[in-house]
Structures are given as C-alpha cells and as structure tokens.
Design a protein around this motif. Structure first.
Motif, mmCIF file in Angstrom:
data_model
loop_
_atom_site.group_PDB
_atom_site.id
_atom_site.type_symbol
_atom_site.label_atom_id
_atom_site.label_comp_id
_atom_site.label_asym_id
_atom_site.label_seq_id
_atom_site.Cartn_x
_atom_site.Cartn_y
_atom_site.Cartn_z
ATOM 1 N N ALA A 322 0.847 -1.187 0.000
ATOM 2 C CA ALA A 322 0.000 0.000 0.000
ATOM 3 C C ALA A 322 0.883 1.237 0.000
ATOM 4 C CB ALA A 322 -0.931 0.027 1.216
ATOM 5 N N THR A 323 0.290 2.354 -0.412
ATOM 6 C CA THR A 323 0.965 3.645 -0.365
ATOM 7 C C THR A 323 0.093 4.626 0.411
ATOM 8 O OG1 THR A 323 2.035 3.300 -2.505
ATOM 9 C CG2 THR A 323 1.907 5.551 -1.713
ATOM 10 N N VAL A 324 0.732 5.408 1.267
ATOM 11 C CA VAL A 324 0.056 6.476 1.999
ATOM 12 C C VAL A 324 0.561 7.802 1.455
ATOM 13 C CG1 VAL A 324 -0.225 7.620 4.232
ATOM 14 C CG2 VAL A 324 -0.311 5.112 4.081
ATOM 15 N N LEU A 325 -0.362 8.668 1.042
ATOM 16 C CA LEU A 325 -0.022 9.982 0.504
ATOM 17 C C LEU A 325 -0.355 11.037 1.564
ATOM 18 C CD1 LEU A 325 0.842 11.724 -1.992
ATOM 19 C CD2 LEU A 325 -1.593 11.822 -2.583
ATOM 20 N N VAL A 326 0.671 11.657 2.121
ATOM 21 C CA VAL A 326 0.485 12.673 3.156
ATOM 22 C C VAL A 326 0.204 14.019 2.489
ATOM 23 C CG1 VAL A 326 1.533 13.894 5.102
ATOM 24 C CG2 VAL A 326 2.014 11.453 4.743
ATOM 25 N N VAL A 327 -0.860 14.667 2.936
ATOM 26 C CA VAL A 327 -1.221 15.971 2.387
ATOM 27 C C VAL A 327 -1.541 16.909 3.542
ATOM 28 C CG1 VAL A 327 -3.640 15.295 2.134
ATOM 29 C CG2 VAL A 327 -2.762 17.192 0.797
ATOM 30 N N THR A 328 -1.224 18.181 3.374
ATOM 31 C CA THR A 328 -1.567 19.191 4.373
ATOM 32 C C THR A 328 -2.245 20.364 3.687
ATOM 33 O OG1 THR A 328 0.520 20.403 4.183
ATOM 34 C CG2 THR A 328 0.453 18.587 5.766
ATOM 35 N N ALA A 329 -3.016 21.091 4.461
ATOM 36 C CA ALA A 329 -3.643 22.297 3.926
ATOM 37 C C ALA A 329 -2.591 23.309 3.500
ATOM 38 C CB ALA A 329 -4.587 22.902 4.967
ATOM 39 N N GLN A 330 -1.494 23.409 4.272
ATOM 40 C CA GLN A 330 -0.469 24.396 3.934
ATOM 41 C C GLN A 330 0.239 24.049 2.628
ATOM 42 O OE1 GLN A 330 2.654 24.766 6.872
ATOM 43 N NE2 GLN A 330 3.683 22.885 6.235
ATOM 44 N N SER A 331 0.459 22.759 2.358
ATOM 45 C CA SER A 331 1.121 22.379 1.113
ATOM 46 C C SER A 331 0.221 22.671 -0.084
ATOM 47 C CB SER A 331 1.523 20.906 1.132
ATOM 48 O OG SER A 331 0.393 20.055 1.078
ATOM 49 N N LEU A 332 -1.065 22.361 0.038
ATOM 50 C CA LEU A 332 -1.992 22.616 -1.073
ATOM 51 C C LEU A 332 -2.190 24.107 -1.291
ATOM 52 C CD1 LEU A 332 -4.687 19.840 -0.541
ATOM 53 C CD2 LEU A 332 -2.689 19.808 -2.033
ATOM 54 N N ARG A 333 -2.231 24.853 -0.206
ATOM 55 C CA ARG A 333 -2.382 26.305 -0.352
ATOM 56 C C ARG A 333 -1.131 26.898 -1.010
ATOM 57 N NH1 ARG A 333 -4.718 27.110 4.036
ATOM 58 N NH2 ARG A 333 -6.815 27.564 3.251
ATOM 59 N N ALA A 334 0.045 26.363 -0.670
ATOM 60 C CA ALA A 334 1.278 26.846 -1.301
ATOM 61 C C ALA A 334 1.283 26.519 -2.788
ATOM 62 C CB ALA A 334 2.497 26.227 -0.619
ATOM 63 N N GLN A 335 0.837 25.308 -3.134
ATOM 64 C CA GLN A 335 0.795 24.924 -4.540
ATOM 65 C C GLN A 335 -0.288 25.680 -5.298
ATOM 66 O OE1 GLN A 335 2.955 22.837 -6.329
ATOM 67 N NE2 GLN A 335 4.128 23.198 -4.451
ATOM 68 N N GLY A 336 -1.295 26.165 -4.588
ATOM 69 C CA GLY A 336 -2.336 26.975 -5.210
ATOM 70 C C GLY A 336 -2.062 28.453 -5.113
ATOM 71 N N GLU A 337 -0.804 28.798 -4.760
ATOM 72 C CA GLU A 337 -0.369 30.193 -4.643
ATOM 73 C C GLU A 337 -1.322 30.996 -3.758
ATOM 74 O OE1 GLU A 337 2.007 31.545 -8.331
ATOM 75 O OE2 GLU A 337 0.273 30.471 -9.149
ATOM 76 N N GLY A 338 -1.624 30.392 -2.599
ATOM 77 C CA GLY A 338 -2.442 31.052 -1.594
ATOM 78 C C GLY A 338 -3.869 30.560 -1.522
ATOM 79 N N LYS A 339 -4.305 29.797 -2.509
ATOM 80 C CA LYS A 339 -5.688 29.329 -2.543
ATOM 81 C C LYS A 339 -5.723 27.804 -2.435
ATOM 82 C CE LYS A 339 -7.187 33.207 -5.443
ATOM 83 N NZ LYS A 339 -7.801 33.608 -6.732
ATOM 84 N N LEU A 340 -6.440 27.322 -1.436
ATOM 85 C CA LEU A 340 -6.510 25.890 -1.182
ATOM 86 C C LEU A 340 -7.059 25.126 -2.371
ATOM 87 C CD1 LEU A 340 -6.184 23.571 0.888
ATOM 88 C CD2 LEU A 340 -8.544 24.020 1.586
ATOM 89 N N VAL A 341 -8.177 25.567 -2.905
ATOM 90 C CA VAL A 341 -8.829 24.844 -4.008
ATOM 91 C C VAL A 341 -7.916 24.779 -5.234
ATOM 92 C CG1 VAL A 341 -10.774 24.855 -5.614
ATOM 93 C CG2 VAL A 341 -11.151 25.378 -3.194
ATOM 94 N N ALA A 342 -7.185 25.863 -5.480
ATOM 95 C CA ALA A 342 -6.267 25.865 -6.628
ATOM 96 C C ALA A 342 -5.160 24.831 -6.462
ATOM 97 C CB ALA A 342 -5.661 27.259 -6.805
ATOM 98 N N GLY A 343 -4.860 24.488 -5.207
ATOM 99 C CA GLY A 343 -3.824 23.484 -4.956
ATOM 100 C C GLY A 343 -4.289 22.064 -5.141
ATOM 101 N N PHE A 344 -5.588 21.861 -5.332
ATOM 102 C CA PHE A 344 -6.099 20.504 -5.506
ATOM 103 C C PHE A 344 -5.552 19.843 -6.769
ATOM 104 C CE2 PHE A 344 -10.201 21.269 -2.857
ATOM 105 C CZ PHE A 344 -9.456 21.119 -1.689
ATOM 106 N N ALA A 345 -5.125 20.625 -7.742
ATOM 107 C CA ALA A 345 -4.544 20.046 -8.963
ATOM 108 C C ALA A 345 -3.275 19.268 -8.632
ATOM 109 C CB ALA A 345 -4.238 21.152 -9.977
#
Length: 543
Positions: A322-345
């Motif tokens: 199995a694989t576990v993918l660790v995700v955080t709100a701060q990482s997604l927000r950073a990838q979305g350049e400040g926007k959480l939803v934009a980081g979902f990509a």
C-alpha cells in the motif's frame, strides 16, 4: 526537567524492544541503553520467514518547512499497534546539514518521534561518520595514485569522485587540491558533496549483504582513463579498507518510537539527489520481524515514491502492499499560490501518479494547529471525489491514537487488494534517455525532455561502458513537479531540462540532473545552529 529528559525517562531499554520482535540477545549488539545494531545473520535465520507487508509513505509537493511525513509515518506505525497489529518503522538517519541548517531534525515530533531523538539527530551510532570516512579514503587514494605516477593513466581532468562532509558548507562546493604539486593531479579542481549525497550512502542503502556491498564498492567508477575506459575503486585497491570502515555501519539500527514501537533507522540518502529511503537491509529485516513495515520515502511522490518503485523495489524485490499519501492544507495552499482549491490540482496529480503503479492508496490528511475544520473537510471531499479513502491524522498531538483511523484504512485497503501488480514507469531494457523521458511525462507531467549535448554524450558513454540497463535517478527540485521551484500546482505544456548526468555504478543507477541542484547545500542567514545549545546538566536543547 525539560521535555527531552521526560521522554528519555519513558523509553524502554533496548532489550525490551528486541523482545517485542522475538529477537534473542545473540541476534543484536546493544549500543548504550536505548539502541542496538541488528546482526545480518538474521536474514538467514529460518525463525524469521518473510511475513510482513511494506507500506510506502510519500506526500504531495512539500513546503520548505515540510509536511510532517515523518510524524505521520511514526504515527502510522504506532497506530497499527494500537489496533492490534505488529508493526515496525523503517526510516532514514538524519543528516547534520538540515539539523543545523533550515529544516531542523528529522526524527519526527510531538508524540510521534523516534527515540532517543537528540542522539538520532546528531551522531547516532556513527554510521554517517563511517560513510564519510570511506568516501574520503577513496578520494585520498585517487590523489595518492596520481602523485605516485598514475599507473592507471586516470585522466585528472575527468575525475568525478569528490570529497564528502556531513555539513552544509557552500565554501567547499569548489576547491583546488594538490596545490603546488607536479605531474598528474597538480592543482586539480574538485569539490565536496554533503554525505547524504555521497554514492557511498546510496550504496549502503541499496546493498543487500556484505558480499553485495563489496561488489558495489568494487564497481564505483571514479572517472575515465585517458583512453576513455572506466577506472574503478577495485582498480585502485580501495575496496577492502572501505569495507573495514563500513563494517558496523552496514548493520541496521534498532531504536523505538515515543510509544515503544520498534523502529529501524538506517542510512540517509537524500530524496531529490539520491533515491531517498532507508536501507534495503532494514526493509528485508522488517518484513521478517513484523506484520506491517511502515517505510517513509523522501519528499513527494514524484521523487521518493518514484525512486522506490523504479530503483529500490528492483534491488530489494519487496513490492509495497500500500501507499500512503500525506497531504496538508499548507502544502496545497502553497501549490495553489495562496488558494486551497487551486492546490487541488497538485493533489490530483500525485493521486494519478501513485495509482499508475497499481498499488492501493490511502490519503493521510496531516492536521496542523492553524488548520480550520472547513479546510480539512474540503480536502476530505476532494479525496472522495477521486475515489480515494482518506483519514485525518493527529499523530503529533495524540501519537498512535491520532493515526488509528489511518491504520484501519490502510489495513482495509491491503485486505481488498492483497496482491497488487506493481507497474514501474519504465523497463530496464529502455534506453537511458527513454527512461528519463517516461519519468518526465508520466510522473512529472512534462510534455518532453531536452537533454544538453554534454549530458547526451555522457549517456552514450555510459551505455558503451555497459551501464545502459541501469535505472535512472532524476535529481530535481522537491518544491515543484517541474524543474523550476517557483512553478506551482500541476503545470502542463512544459519541458524538463537535463543539463548534466553522472554515473553511480556502485549504487546501480545513472543520475540525471535537472535544474540547479546543489550537492553541497549552504547554511541560511540565520541557521538553526544558532538556537541549539547544551544546558548545565548536559541536556541538548533546540534540536
């Protein structure tokens, strides 16, 4: 009394940790009260047949402060024990560079640490020092060989073996050696790499036995002769002495987590410039000693996980369950350049990448104090839309209890698909440039690859030397799926640039360098070293 002393007082003596694994005193060597080295004979002991499932822990694209992947890994190992499963953690040894630089220690945190954390973060059992010494012994023998006539006709201008130091020191990136000497090697340009980037570190992590370690060290190519033929460590007669320096370091280290869960902490190759996971010997022992082995891979799924499936798995023969993918709100927000939803990509891209390997996947949402319930719910909903099970993890504050839900979901995922068919990104028969291209397209999302003329010439040389069937280890930034650390999300319509390649024949892979990768990091303007001290009672603080 500080927190370090409190935690130390709660630790179990190492013989009690060994008893949890059914180890007899003859099968390990205690080092102090809380540590031990496991003897390699364990791998041939019929009392320990292979029975465990290996779980790979990776992450979405991280921020500079990290996303708590180590905390989640430790928490999961503890959580598995909380739900009645026998588990063991396998993780890397920390490098002193990050400890005193920007990121800090790598032993976890809060109620999910490997202990004794201060010792593990610093000198531990001396493995890094042994690897540094073996690396530099070979470097010294190269220059001595040049000084005494260069019987192998090694080309001094094409020597690729640097020196090593386990510290961030940018002043040593480029140095001149043998200043004022005469003949071959005089005023030779070379440099230092950090020990975690040393090929010896990669070799130690990938070796499956002492005999394999000997073969790998024999195979190290230090550079070509003037006739264009590879010159190896075996040619220089360095192997035996290097093995002597590494004789204890090859043995995996047994320690424990905050809750007394056994942990094997061994070797520490970086995840962006090497393959980024603990030793194969630790993995092989782990699947003999426990039902579940929780194995952390460096950085995100485009680096550590890809290199596990395409490099490490091929060497160890251990396929993840199995694989576990660790995700955080701060990482997604950073990838979305400040926007959480934009980081979902970015999250979607990593889910797609991991699914392509054919391994069951569970997302771990690592909760930070600043996270809002709304953010966490949005991430969980996004995982649901992708059809991926997820669990909220609070291992930092709650230990194993904070990862029990994740443990249940991982065990369930394994039960649903107990024998997945793992599909690496490329075949070993593919040409080296094709392997690079397949990783770039399938894992990074690039449209293609541009390989510099100098790099392509080296690829052709390595293939001519017989190394064309090796896997590739792409060295790139960990902060973006692309080779540009400032490009966020999951970009499309871009090209991966390979500006250099190098041969790690002993480790058994070809390194392809993309972007501006530093093999010797530098300290920041205000390094963590400035906040580390020792109190009057001898307790280390600030690590």
């Amino acid at each position: 009394m500080n927190n370090t002393v409190l935690q130390t007082n709660m630790l179990l003596p190492i013989d009690q940790i060994a008893k949890k694994l059914s180890l007899l005193p003859a099968e390990y060597e205690p080092i102090g009260v809380y540590g031990a080295k496991l003897k390699l004979d364990l791998l041939d002991n019929p009392a320990f047949p292979v029975r465990g499932k290996l779980i790979v822990v990776t992450a979405t694209t991280p921020t500079t402060s990290g996303e708590g992947k180590t905390v989640v890994s430790i928490g999961l190992a503890q959580g598995l024990e909380r739900i009645g499963c026998k588990s063991i953690l396998t993780s890397r040894e920390p490098s002193l560079g990050p400890v005193f630089g920007m990121k800090g220690g790598a032993a976890g945190g809060g109620l999910s640490q490997v202990e004794p954390s201060q010792k593990i973060n610093l000198h531990f059992h001396g493995d890094f020092h042994a690897i540094t010494a073996a690396h530099n012994l070979l470097a010294a023998m190269i220059d001595s060989h040049l000084f005494f006539g260069n019987a192998l006709d090694l080309d001094p201008d094409q020597i690729t073996w640097p020196r090593a130091l386990d510290m961030n020191d940018r002043a040593l990136r480029h140095v001149t050696v043998s200043v004022g000497s005469k003949g071959d090697g005089a005023n030779r340009q070379t440099g230092f790499v950090i020990t975690a980037a040393s090929e010896i570190m990669a070799i130690m992590a990938l070796a499956s036995s002492r005999a394999d370690l000997r073969h790998r060290i024999d195979s190290i190519v230090v550079g070509p002769s003037r006739k264009g033929l590879p010159v190896t460590a075996a040619d220089l007669g360095a192997t035996g002495a290097m093995l002597a320096l590494l004789d204890d370091a090859i043995k995996p280290n047994l320690v424990q987590t905050t809750e007394g869960t056994p942990a094997l902490v061994h070797t520490g190759p970086f995840g962006n410039i090497a393959h980024g996971t603990s030793s194969i010997l630790a993995h092989k022992m782990g699947v003999r000693l426990a039902e579940y082995v929780v194995n952390e891979c460096g950085f995100a799924a485009d680096l550590g996980a890809e290199k596990y499936f395409d490099i490490v798995m091929r060497s160890s023969g251990i396929q993840p369950a199995a694989t576990v993918l660790v995700v955080t709100a701060q990482s997604l927000r950073a990838q979305g350049e400040g926007k959480l939803v934009a980081g979902f990509a970015n999250l979607a891209h990593h889910i797609k990448t991991l699914r392509a390997y054919g391994v069951p996947l569970v997302v771990a949402i690592n909760r930070f104090p600043s996270d809002t319930p709304e953010d966490l719910e949005m991430i969980a909903t996004e995982c649901s839309l992708h059809g991926v099970p997820c669990a909220l993890v609070e291992a930092f504050t709650k230990g194993g209890d904070g990862a029990a839900e994740l443990a249940h979901k991982v065990v369930s995922a394994i039960g649903i698909n107990p024998a997945p068919e793992i599909q690496p990104v490329y075949g070993l028969e593919d040409a080296l440039d094709v392997k690079i291209l397949k990783v770039a397209i399938q894992v990074y999302g690039a449209d293609g690859v541009v390989i510099s003329a100098a790099a392509r010439e080296k690829l052709e040389r390595y293939a001519a030397w017989g190394f064309g069937k090796l896997p590739v280890c792409i060295a790139k930034t960990q902060y973006s799926l692309t080779d540009d650390p400032k490009r966020m999300g999951a970009p499309t319509g871009w090209t991966l640039n390979i500006n250099d390649v190098s041969l790690s024949a002993g480790a058994g892979f070809v390194v392809a360098v993309s972007g501006n990768m530093m093999l010797m990091p530098g300290l920041p303007s205000h390094p963590r070293a400035m906040s580390i001290d020792v109190d009057d009672d001898g307790n280390i603080v600030g690590v």
